[in-house]
Scaffold this motif. Structure first.
Motif, PDB file in Angstrom:
ATOM      1  N   THR A  87       0.838  -1.204   0.000  1.00  0.00           N
ATOM      2  CA  THR A  87       0.000   0.000   0.000  1.00  0.00           C
ATOM      3  C   THR A  87       0.874   1.256   0.000  1.00  0.00           C
ATOM      4  O   THR A  87       0.598   2.211  -0.739  1.00  0.00           O
ATOM      5  CB  THR A  87      -0.920   0.009   1.238  1.00  0.00           C
ATOM      6  OG1 THR A  87      -1.727  -1.161   1.203  1.00  0.00           O
ATOM      7  CG2 THR A  87      -1.798   1.246   1.271  1.00  0.00           C
ATOM      8  N   LEU A  88       1.945   1.241   0.792  1.00  0.00           N
ATOM      9  CA  LEU A  88       2.833   2.404   0.900  1.00  0.00           C
ATOM     10  C   LEU A  88       3.534   2.718  -0.418  1.00  0.00           C
ATOM     11  O   LEU A  88       3.749   3.884  -0.752  1.00  0.00           O
ATOM     12  CB  LEU A  88       3.878   2.147   1.994  1.00  0.00           C
ATOM     13  CG  LEU A  88       4.733   3.338   2.416  1.00  0.00           C
ATOM     14  CD1 LEU A  88       3.906   4.307   3.267  1.00  0.00           C
ATOM     15  CD2 LEU A  88       5.965   2.877   3.194  1.00  0.00           C
ATOM     16  N   ILE A  89       3.917   1.672  -1.188  1.00  0.00           N
ATOM     17  CA  ILE A  89       4.672   1.925  -2.424  1.00  0.00           C
ATOM     18  C   ILE A  89       3.761   2.236  -3.609  1.00  0.00           C
ATOM     19  O   ILE A  89       4.168   2.948  -4.514  1.00  0.00           O
ATOM     20  CB  ILE A  89       5.679   0.796  -2.775  1.00  0.00           C
ATOM     21  CG1 ILE A  89       5.020  -0.509  -3.182  1.00  0.00           C
ATOM     22  CG2 ILE A  89       6.647   0.594  -1.631  1.00  0.00           C
ATOM     23  CD1 ILE A  89       6.038  -1.615  -3.570  1.00  0.00           C
ATOM     24  N   GLY A  90       2.541   1.732  -3.641  1.00  0.00           N
ATOM     25  CA  GLY A  90       1.616   2.021  -4.734  1.00  0.00           C
ATOM     26  C   GLY A  90       1.740   1.054  -5.891  1.00  0.00           C
ATOM     27  O   GLY A  90       2.570   0.146  -5.889  1.00  0.00           O
ATOM     28  N   ALA A  91       0.931   1.266  -6.915  1.00  0.00           N
ATOM     29  CA  ALA A  91       0.833   0.343  -8.052  1.00  0.00           C
ATOM     30  C   ALA A  91       2.146   0.240  -8.820  1.00  0.00           C
ATOM     31  O   ALA A  91       2.937   1.187  -8.852  1.00  0.00           O
ATOM     32  CB  ALA A  91      -0.274   0.802  -8.987  1.00  0.00           C
ATOM     33  N   THR A  92       2.354  -0.925  -9.472  1.00  0.00           N
ATOM     34  CA  THR A  92       3.569  -1.187 -10.254  1.00  0.00           C
ATOM     35  C   THR A  92       3.835  -0.076 -11.257  1.00  0.00           C
ATOM     36  O   THR A  92       4.974   0.388 -11.408  1.00  0.00           O
ATOM     37  CB  THR A  92       3.416  -2.530 -11.014  1.00  0.00           C
ATOM     38  OG1 THR A  92       3.052  -3.548 -10.089  1.00  0.00           O
ATOM     39  CG2 THR A  92       4.703  -2.909 -11.726  1.00  0.00           C
ATOM     40  N   ASN A  93       2.778   0.336 -11.971  1.00  0.00           N
ATOM     41  CA  ASN A  93       2.901   1.441 -12.929  1.00  0.00           C
ATOM     42  C   ASN A  93       2.593   2.753 -12.197  1.00  0.00           C
ATOM     43  O   ASN A  93       1.474   2.940 -11.719  1.00  0.00           O
ATOM     44  CB  ASN A  93       1.914   1.233 -14.081  1.00  0.00           C
ATOM     45  CG  ASN A  93       2.096   2.253 -15.180  1.00  0.00           C
ATOM     46  OD1 ASN A  93       2.711   3.308 -14.962  1.00  0.00           O
ATOM     47  ND2 ASN A  93       1.573   1.962 -16.347  1.00  0.00           N
ATOM     48  N   PRO A  94       3.571   3.667 -12.101  1.00  0.00           N
ATOM     49  CA  PRO A  94       3.339   4.897 -11.325  1.00  0.00           C
ATOM     50  C   PRO A  94       2.168   5.717 -11.842  1.00  0.00           C
ATOM     51  O   PRO A  94       1.569   6.487 -11.079  1.00  0.00           O
ATOM     52  CB  PRO A  94       4.667   5.658 -11.452  1.00  0.00           C
ATOM     53  CG  PRO A  94       5.392   5.041 -12.593  1.00  0.00           C
ATOM     54  CD  PRO A  94       4.921   3.616 -12.673  1.00  0.00           C
ATOM     55  N   ALA A  95       1.812   5.529 -13.113  1.00  0.00           N
ATOM     56  CA  ALA A  95       0.652   6.236 -13.663  1.00  0.00           C
ATOM     57  C   ALA A  95      -0.629   5.829 -12.932  1.00  0.00           C
ATOM     58  O   ALA A  95      -1.587   6.601 -12.880  1.00  0.00           O
ATOM     59  CB  ALA A  95       0.516   5.949 -15.156  1.00  0.00           C
ATOM     60  N   ASN A  96      -0.627   4.616 -12.366  1.00  0.00           N
ATOM     61  CA  ASN A  96      -1.803   4.118 -11.637  1.00  0.00           C
ATOM     62  C   ASN A  96      -1.632   4.185 -10.122  1.00  0.00           C
ATOM     63  O   ASN A  96      -2.511   3.754  -9.380  1.00  0.00           O
ATOM     64  CB  ASN A  96      -2.078   2.650 -12.014  1.00  0.00           C
ATOM     65  CG  ASN A  96      -2.263   2.464 -13.504  1.00  0.00           C
ATOM     66  OD1 ASN A  96      -2.780   3.347 -14.183  1.00  0.00           O
ATOM     67  ND2 ASN A  96      -1.824   1.334 -14.028  1.00  0.00           N
ATOM     68  N   ALA A  97      -0.498   4.700  -9.652  1.00  0.00           N
ATOM     69  CA  ALA A  97      -0.206   4.696  -8.208  1.00  0.00           C
ATOM     70  C   ALA A  97      -0.973   5.815  -7.511  1.00  0.00           C
ATOM     71  O   ALA A  97      -1.122   6.919  -8.050  1.00  0.00           O
ATOM     72  CB  ALA A  97       1.293   4.858  -7.976  1.00  0.00           C
ATOM     73  N   TYR A 106       8.241   9.054  -6.702  1.00  0.00           N
ATOM     74  CA  TYR A 106       9.621   8.901  -7.175  1.00  0.00           C
ATOM     75  C   TYR A 106       9.795   8.056  -8.437  1.00  0.00           C
ATOM     76  O   TYR A 106      10.882   8.068  -9.008  1.00  0.00           O
ATOM     77  CB  TYR A 106      10.484   8.303  -6.058  1.00  0.00           C
ATOM     78  CG  TYR A 106      10.502   9.156  -4.813  1.00  0.00           C
ATOM     79  CD1 TYR A 106      11.108  10.416  -4.836  1.00  0.00           C
ATOM     80  CD2 TYR A 106       9.899   8.730  -3.641  1.00  0.00           C
ATOM     81  CE1 TYR A 106      11.107  11.216  -3.704  1.00  0.00           C
ATOM     82  CE2 TYR A 106       9.897   9.524  -2.503  1.00  0.00           C
ATOM     83  CZ  TYR A 106      10.504  10.763  -2.544  1.00  0.00           C
ATOM     84  OH  TYR A 106      10.497  11.562  -1.432  1.00  0.00           O
ATOM     85  N   ALA A 107       8.784   7.292  -8.871  1.00  0.00           N
ATOM     86  CA  ALA A 107       8.971   6.408 -10.028  1.00  0.00           C
ATOM     87  C   ALA A 107       8.790   7.172 -11.333  1.00  0.00           C
ATOM     88  O   ALA A 107       8.027   8.131 -11.408  1.00  0.00           O
ATOM     89  CB  ALA A 107       7.989   5.246  -9.963  1.00  0.00           C
ATOM     90  N   GLU A 108       9.514   6.706 -12.364  1.00  0.00           N
ATOM     91  CA  GLU A 108       9.442   7.328 -13.691  1.00  0.00           C
ATOM     92  C   GLU A 108       8.498   6.580 -14.613  1.00  0.00           C
ATOM     93  O   GLU A 108       7.858   7.168 -15.479  1.00  0.00           O
ATOM     94  CB  GLU A 108      10.824   7.278 -14.367  1.00  0.00           C
ATOM     95  CG  GLU A 108      11.884   8.106 -13.718  1.00  0.00           C
ATOM     96  CD  GLU A 108      13.266   7.734 -14.246  1.00  0.00           C
ATOM     97  OE1 GLU A 108      13.391   7.198 -15.368  1.00  0.00           O
ATOM     98  OE2 GLU A 108      14.235   7.965 -13.501  1.00  0.00           O
ATOM     99  N   SER A 109       8.489   5.226 -14.517  1.00  0.00           N
ATOM    100  CA  SER A 109       7.781   4.390 -15.487  1.00  0.00           C
ATOM    101  C   SER A 109       7.522   3.026 -14.864  1.00  0.00           C
ATOM    102  O   SER A 109       8.003   2.742 -13.766  1.00  0.00           O
ATOM    103  CB  SER A 109       8.652   4.211 -16.735  1.00  0.00           C
ATOM    104  OG  SER A 109       9.830   3.485 -16.394  1.00  0.00           O
ATOM    105  N   HIS A 116      10.979  -1.953  -4.859  1.00  0.00           N
ATOM    106  CA  HIS A 116      10.361  -3.285  -4.841  1.00  0.00           C
ATOM    107  C   HIS A 116       9.749  -3.538  -3.480  1.00  0.00           C
ATOM    108  O   HIS A 116      10.271  -3.080  -2.465  1.00  0.00           O
ATOM    109  CB  HIS A 116      11.431  -4.358  -5.112  1.00  0.00           C
ATOM    110  CG  HIS A 116      11.000  -5.744  -4.720  1.00  0.00           C
ATOM    111  ND1 HIS A 116      10.181  -6.505  -5.499  1.00  0.00           N
ATOM    112  CD2 HIS A 116      11.254  -6.490  -3.599  1.00  0.00           C
ATOM    113  CE1 HIS A 116       9.952  -7.668  -4.888  1.00  0.00           C
ATOM    114  NE2 HIS A 116      10.596  -7.681  -3.744  1.00  0.00           N
ATOM    115  N   GLY A 117       8.661  -4.325  -3.462  1.00  0.00           N
ATOM    116  CA  GLY A 117       8.109  -4.839  -2.212  1.00  0.00           C
ATOM    117  C   GLY A 117       7.669  -6.272  -2.396  1.00  0.00           C
ATOM    118  O   GLY A 117       7.027  -6.604  -3.404  1.00  0.00           O
ATOM    119  N   SER A 118       7.979  -7.139  -1.440  1.00  0.00           N
ATOM    120  CA  SER A 118       7.567  -8.547  -1.517  1.00  0.00           C
ATOM    121  C   SER A 118       6.057  -8.654  -1.699  1.00  0.00           C
ATOM    122  O   SER A 118       5.305  -7.824  -1.190  1.00  0.00           O
ATOM    123  CB  SER A 118       7.950  -9.298  -0.245  1.00  0.00           C
ATOM    124  OG  SER A 118       9.323  -9.175   0.018  1.00  0.00           O
TER     125      SER A 118
END
Ligand code: ATP
Ligand code: MG
Length: 138
Positions: A87-97, A106-109, A116-118
């Motif tokens: 939940t803290l890191i958000g969706a794999t694609n930052p566009a959907n986070a 902080y993510a670009e793409s 990463h999160g387990s």
């Protein structure tokens, strides 16, 4: 239920000097750092870590990206660590986070996505053992 998760601050975030801000974000959310190091993964090591994705079309790019610079893996402890950290890191694609998540900030793409999160307690234990020996865990 396990109370640990394994994270990696990925090469894009380390290169942009976001490591300190990301660690502050994580510890401010109540996670305790139980192990931490900076390492430069080989292709073999990055491939072994993401072995579950070996047959995916993006596997080659993923390994190239994860070996493009040093990374900072950490073992984190908190009640409900795996789910709360996802939940803290958000969706794999930052566009959907979601707003305020580490990937949104902080993510670009979808590839250079900062962290990463387990994804399960079982994988958290496997991934913690992949990066850290008993002597390196506190
Ligand atoms: P991670 O395992 O790194 O925390 P995740 O669990 O959110 O990410 P996974 O499905 O496990 O996502 O994918 C692992 C990594 O592979 C992603 O973080 C991303 O860098 C990369 N990846 C996933 N899907 C794609 C895609 N469609 N195109 C390019 N890269 C991708
Ligand atoms: Mg994953």
């Amino acid at each position: 239920m396990s109370n640990i998760t394994l994270t990696i601050i990925k090469p894009d975030a380390v290169a942009k000097a976001h490591t300190g801000k990301i660690i502050d974000h994580i510890t401010s959310a109540g996670f305790k750092v139980r192990a931490m190091k900076m390492i430069f993964l080989s292709e073999r090591e990055a491939g072994a870590f993401y072995d579950v994705h070996r047959e995916r079309p993006f596997f080659g790019d993923l390994v190239r990206f994860m070996t493009s610079g040093p990374v900072v893996p950490m073992i984190l402890e908190k009640e409900n660590a795996v789910a709360d950290f996802r939940t803290l890191i958000g969706a794999t694609n930052p566009a959907n986070a979601a707003e305020g998540t580490i990937r949104k900030l902080y993510a670009e793409s979808i590839e250079a996505n900062a962290i990463h999160g387990s994804d399960s307690d079982e994988n958290a234990l496997r991934e913690a053992g992949f990066f850290f020996s008993e002597l390196e865990r506190f």
